[in-house]
Design a protein around this motif. Structure first.
Motif, mmCIF file in Angstrom:
data_model
loop_
_atom_site.group_PDB
_atom_site.id
_atom_site.type_symbol
_atom_site.label_atom_id
_atom_site.label_comp_id
_atom_site.label_asym_id
_atom_site.label_seq_id
_atom_site.Cartn_x
_atom_site.Cartn_y
_atom_site.Cartn_z
ATOM 1 N N VAL A 307 1.082 -1.251 0.026
ATOM 2 C CA VAL A 307 -0.015 -0.022 -0.027
ATOM 3 C C VAL A 307 0.897 1.355 0.072
ATOM 4 O O VAL A 307 0.726 2.008 -0.909
ATOM 5 N N LEU A 308 1.690 1.462 0.973
ATOM 6 C CA LEU A 308 2.564 2.602 1.180
ATOM 7 C C LEU A 308 3.705 2.975 0.010
ATOM 8 O O LEU A 308 4.014 3.828 -0.106
ATOM 9 N N CYS A 309 3.926 1.710 -0.605
ATOM 10 C CA CYS A 309 5.071 2.082 -1.896
ATOM 11 C C CYS A 309 4.419 1.793 -2.979
ATOM 12 O O CYS A 309 4.997 1.962 -3.885
ATOM 13 N N GLY A 310 3.130 1.491 -2.951
ATOM 14 C CA GLY A 310 2.509 1.232 -4.260
ATOM 15 C C GLY A 310 1.465 2.477 -4.840
ATOM 16 O O GLY A 310 1.843 3.654 -4.162
ATOM 17 N N PRO A 311 0.521 2.076 -5.644
ATOM 18 C CA PRO A 311 -0.049 3.245 -6.398
ATOM 19 C C PRO A 311 -1.381 3.819 -5.415
ATOM 20 O O PRO A 311 -1.944 4.967 -5.816
ATOM 21 N N ARG A 312 -1.552 3.282 -4.089
ATOM 22 C CA ARG A 312 -2.720 3.952 -3.454
ATOM 23 C C ARG A 312 -2.286 4.327 -1.833
ATOM 24 O O ARG A 312 -3.112 4.042 -0.724
ATOM 25 N N GLY A 313 -0.984 4.736 -1.654
ATOM 26 C CA GLY A 313 -0.521 4.938 -0.388
ATOM 27 C C GLY A 313 0.666 5.889 -0.241
ATOM 28 O O GLY A 313 1.310 6.027 -1.392
ATOM 29 N N GLY A 314 0.909 6.159 0.862
ATOM 30 C CA GLY A 314 2.349 6.868 1.134
ATOM 31 C C GLY A 314 2.079 8.206 1.920
ATOM 32 O O GLY A 314 1.007 8.425 2.585
ATOM 33 N N ILE A 315 2.971 9.032 1.720
ATOM 34 C CA ILE A 315 2.774 10.324 2.400
ATOM 35 C C ILE A 315 2.787 11.374 1.598
ATOM 36 O O ILE A 315 3.221 11.673 0.345
ATOM 37 N N VAL A 316 1.710 12.388 1.867
ATOM 38 C CA VAL A 316 1.561 13.585 0.741
ATOM 39 C C VAL A 316 1.705 14.880 1.540
ATOM 40 O O VAL A 316 1.233 15.053 2.614
ATOM 41 N N LEU A 317 2.542 15.552 1.109
ATOM 42 C CA LEU A 317 3.250 16.779 1.584
ATOM 43 C C LEU A 317 2.479 18.034 0.791
ATOM 44 O O LEU A 317 2.505 18.214 -0.232
ATOM 45 N N ALA A 318 1.839 18.771 1.572
ATOM 46 C CA ALA A 318 0.917 19.956 1.016
ATOM 47 C C ALA A 318 1.592 21.078 1.562
ATOM 48 O O ALA A 318 2.418 21.191 2.479
ATOM 49 N N ASP A 319 1.403 22.220 0.692
ATOM 50 C CA ASP A 319 2.023 23.547 1.062
ATOM 51 C C ASP A 319 1.345 24.119 2.383
ATOM 52 O O ASP A 319 2.159 24.966 2.994
ATOM 53 N N SER A 320 0.249 23.903 2.668
ATOM 54 C CA SER A 320 -0.590 24.562 3.861
ATOM 55 C C SER A 320 -1.360 23.337 4.177
ATOM 56 O O SER A 320 -2.043 22.505 3.707
ATOM 57 N N MET A 321 -2.150 23.951 5.542
ATOM 58 C CA MET A 321 -3.146 22.783 5.892
ATOM 59 C C MET A 321 -4.470 22.977 5.145
ATOM 60 O O MET A 321 -5.194 21.939 4.953
ATOM 61 N N ASP A 322 -4.619 24.087 4.646
ATOM 62 C CA ASP A 322 -6.032 24.366 3.550
ATOM 63 C C ASP A 322 -5.682 23.465 2.472
ATOM 64 O O ASP A 322 -6.757 22.869 2.124
ATOM 65 N N GLU A 323 -4.533 23.498 1.791
ATOM 66 C CA GLU A 323 -4.281 22.503 0.781
ATOM 67 C C GLU A 323 -4.285 20.985 1.195
ATOM 68 O O GLU A 323 -5.105 20.280 0.422
ATOM 69 N N ALA A 324 -3.958 20.634 2.438
ATOM 70 C CA ALA A 324 -4.046 19.190 2.916
ATOM 71 C C ALA A 324 -5.614 18.832 2.984
ATOM 72 O O ALA A 324 -6.065 17.889 2.724
ATOM 73 N N ILE A 325 -6.277 19.878 3.891
ATOM 74 C CA ILE A 325 -7.777 19.522 4.012
ATOM 75 C C ILE A 325 -8.574 19.494 2.687
ATOM 76 O O ILE A 325 -9.385 18.538 2.714
ATOM 77 N N ALA A 326 -8.061 20.370 1.799
ATOM 78 C CA ALA A 326 -9.001 20.166 0.369
ATOM 79 C C ALA A 326 -8.737 18.760 -0.259
ATOM 80 O O ALA A 326 -9.697 18.272 -0.989
ATOM 81 N N PHE A 327 -7.473 18.233 -0.101
ATOM 82 C CA PHE A 327 -7.208 16.890 -0.380
ATOM 83 C C PHE A 327 -8.068 15.839 0.179
ATOM 84 O O PHE A 327 -8.760 15.135 -0.421
ATOM 85 N N VAL A 328 -8.094 16.145 1.541
ATOM 86 C CA VAL A 328 -8.738 15.204 2.408
ATOM 87 C C VAL A 328 -10.275 15.049 1.923
ATOM 88 O O VAL A 328 -11.026 14.082 1.566
ATOM 89 N N ASN A 329 -10.942 16.341 1.851
ATOM 90 C CA ASN A 329 -12.477 16.499 1.084
ATOM 91 C C ASN A 329 -12.424 15.711 -0.075
ATOM 92 O O ASN A 329 -13.566 15.167 -0.503
ATOM 93 N N ASP A 330 -11.547 15.782 -0.926
ATOM 94 C CA ASP A 330 -11.704 15.411 -2.436
ATOM 95 C C ASP A 330 -11.339 14.028 -2.359
ATOM 96 O O ASP A 330 -12.328 13.124 -3.075
ATOM 97 N N TYR A 331 -10.778 13.362 -1.213
ATOM 98 C CA TYR A 331 -10.516 11.772 -1.377
ATOM 99 C C TYR A 331 -11.639 11.188 -0.448
ATOM 100 O O TYR A 331 -12.244 10.218 -0.950
ATOM 101 N N ALA A 332 -12.200 11.948 0.560
ATOM 102 C CA ALA A 332 -13.677 11.490 1.080
ATOM 103 C C ALA A 332 -13.030 10.165 1.863
ATOM 104 O O ALA A 332 -13.958 9.335 1.540
#
Length: 444
Positions: A307-332
């Protein structure tokens, strides 16, 4: 073998690459749908014999057609096989789940006076029959028994059943049977996968047909539910596990890594991301994961690495918490942890998630087993419009109306005008003086 944990820098990603991070393993069910159709047809036509054959073929389990249902002896043996401490754990967890869902139950009926003499409301009744699916392919999951069977009993379903794949010994997992009895369900059947879904959709000599099926499962199960949606209500989408750990700069990277592995270890088809705006947190988490792998079994390491080394996992680094939260809401996500010293500051910004677990001491593992809220949650982005499994999934609302003569005189002219406008003659006639004439002079 060296394993490299994915690190995705969010802001420079193309639209296509960002969309790729949002995909789950169940997104393309086409190949599975083609494969489940003959299985479904075989169970429809062959009943118990087909279930026994598929148990031998798929589960490598020696199940006979006349031994698909769990017996009273099976339940008693399960209690004997399980140690007292585990039984106590199941009792503690079941009690919390039951108390939560009892508090969730709506009132049986309500009526509101819309106008004098005009009443409208709802009556809540349980669904007649529901099948609870409990997976077993990647382990045993008595927690799923609690989460699916207890709300069914609380909601008043008269005929809840459990279906689950048998083990290599031809038996049902002992903790599953103990959890079932604690939930108040003793109709448990040895059938999983697409064949289990088909069994409850059509019914067999042993397995009763049900109106609805709930519970998580593999893409095979999800595909079978989709194919059989015209025969049985498939419930909320509950496929392979997925989670996001949302962390700000106050989070502990090692703790974030510890929790990132929770849902990643379910299987290679899971999805799991740590999403953060803090590079230090991202780097600390990435460095810590290999240490934690040393404390896990080879199978769970392999699953989480896939999972974490494949196409559906890992670490996502955002520029801001607003950008991070936007990704969370898109991912649901199915599961969302907010790791921060003040997690409440982000709660109002989260619109799409199956569950939100706040703070350093509320890992997904607490929610999965003992917290009380249901851990069967919408997957594959369905959290944008769907809710966690609850007593509401085992009940239905029936609208109720009652109008007195005085109330009728008040509202009928409005309804009659509507009927005439839409061109419905009988509607309008039923609201005209013809009604009084039908009752007799002056009506009643």
């Amino acid at each position: 073998m060296s394993r490299q944990i994915n690190l995705h820098i969010l802001s420079p990603l193309s639209v296509e690459a960002r969309a790729g991070l949002l995909k789950r393993s169940e997104a393309d069910l086409g190949p599975f749908i083609a494969k489940v159709r003959p299985i479904i047809e075989a169970v429809r036509d062959g009943g118990d014999a087909a279930l026994a054959r598929f148990a031998r073929e798929f589960d490598k389990s020696p199940v006979e057609p006349d031994a698909i249902a769990a017996t009273t002896r099976d339940f008693d043996d399960a209690f004997d096989a399980l140690d007292d401490e585990m039984i106590e754990v199941l009792k503690f967890s079941s009690d919390n789940v039951r108390r939560f869902h009892e508090a969730q139950m709506p009132e049986e009926m309500w009526l509101k006076e819309m106008h004098p003499g005009v009443y409208a409301g709802d009556r809540v009744v349980p669904i007649d029959s529901v099948a609870c699916y409990v997976p077993r392919g990647k382990g045993s999951f008595p927690s799923v028994v609690m989460m699916t069977a207890i709300p069914a009993v609380v909601a008043g379903v008269p005929k809840p059943i459990i279906i689950t794949p048998p083990g290599p010994d031809g038996k049902i997992d002992a903790a599953t049977l103990v959890a079932a009895r604690l939930a108040g369900v003793e109709r448990v059947y040895k059938c999983g996968g697409a064949q289990g879904v088909a069994a409850v959709a059509y019914g067999t000599e042993t397995v009763p047909r049900c109106l609805k099926i709930v519970g998580p499962g593999s893409p095979w199960v999800v595909a079978a539910k989709q194919v059989l949606a015209d025969r049985i209500d498939p419930g909320i989408p509950a496929g392979p596990s997925e989670s996001i750990i949302l962390a700000d700069e106050t989070a502990n990277g090692r703790v974030s890594a510890l929790d990132l592995l929770i849902e990643a270890e379910h299987g290679s088809d899971s999805s799991a991301y740590l999403v953060t705006s803090a590079r230090e947190v991202a780097e600390a988490a990435r460095a810590a994961i290999p240490d934690f792998w040393k404390e896990m079994s080879e199978q769970r390491v392999q699953f989480s690495a896939d999972v974490l080394c494949g196409p559906r996992g890992g670490i996502v680094l955002a520029d801001s918490m607003d950008e991070a939260i936007a990704f969370v809401n898109d991912y649901a996500p199915e599961h969302l942890e907010i790791q921060a010293k003040d997690p409440h500051q982000y709660l109002g910004s989260i619109r799409n998630a199956g569950e939100i677990l706040m703070g350093e001491h509320t890992p997904v593992a607490i929610g999965n087993f003992v917290l009380g809220p249901n851990a069967v949650l919408p997957t594959n982005g369905a959290a944008r419009t769907r809710s966690p499994l609850s007593v509401f999934d085992y009940t239905k609302r029936i609208s109720v109306g009652y109008v007195t003569k005085a109330g009728y005189d008040r509202v009928a002219p409005y309804a009659r005008k509507f009927a005439r406008y839409e061109g419905f003659d009988a509607h309008g006639n039923a609201l005209s003086p013809m009604r009084d004439e039908a009752f007799g002079s002056g009506g009643s």
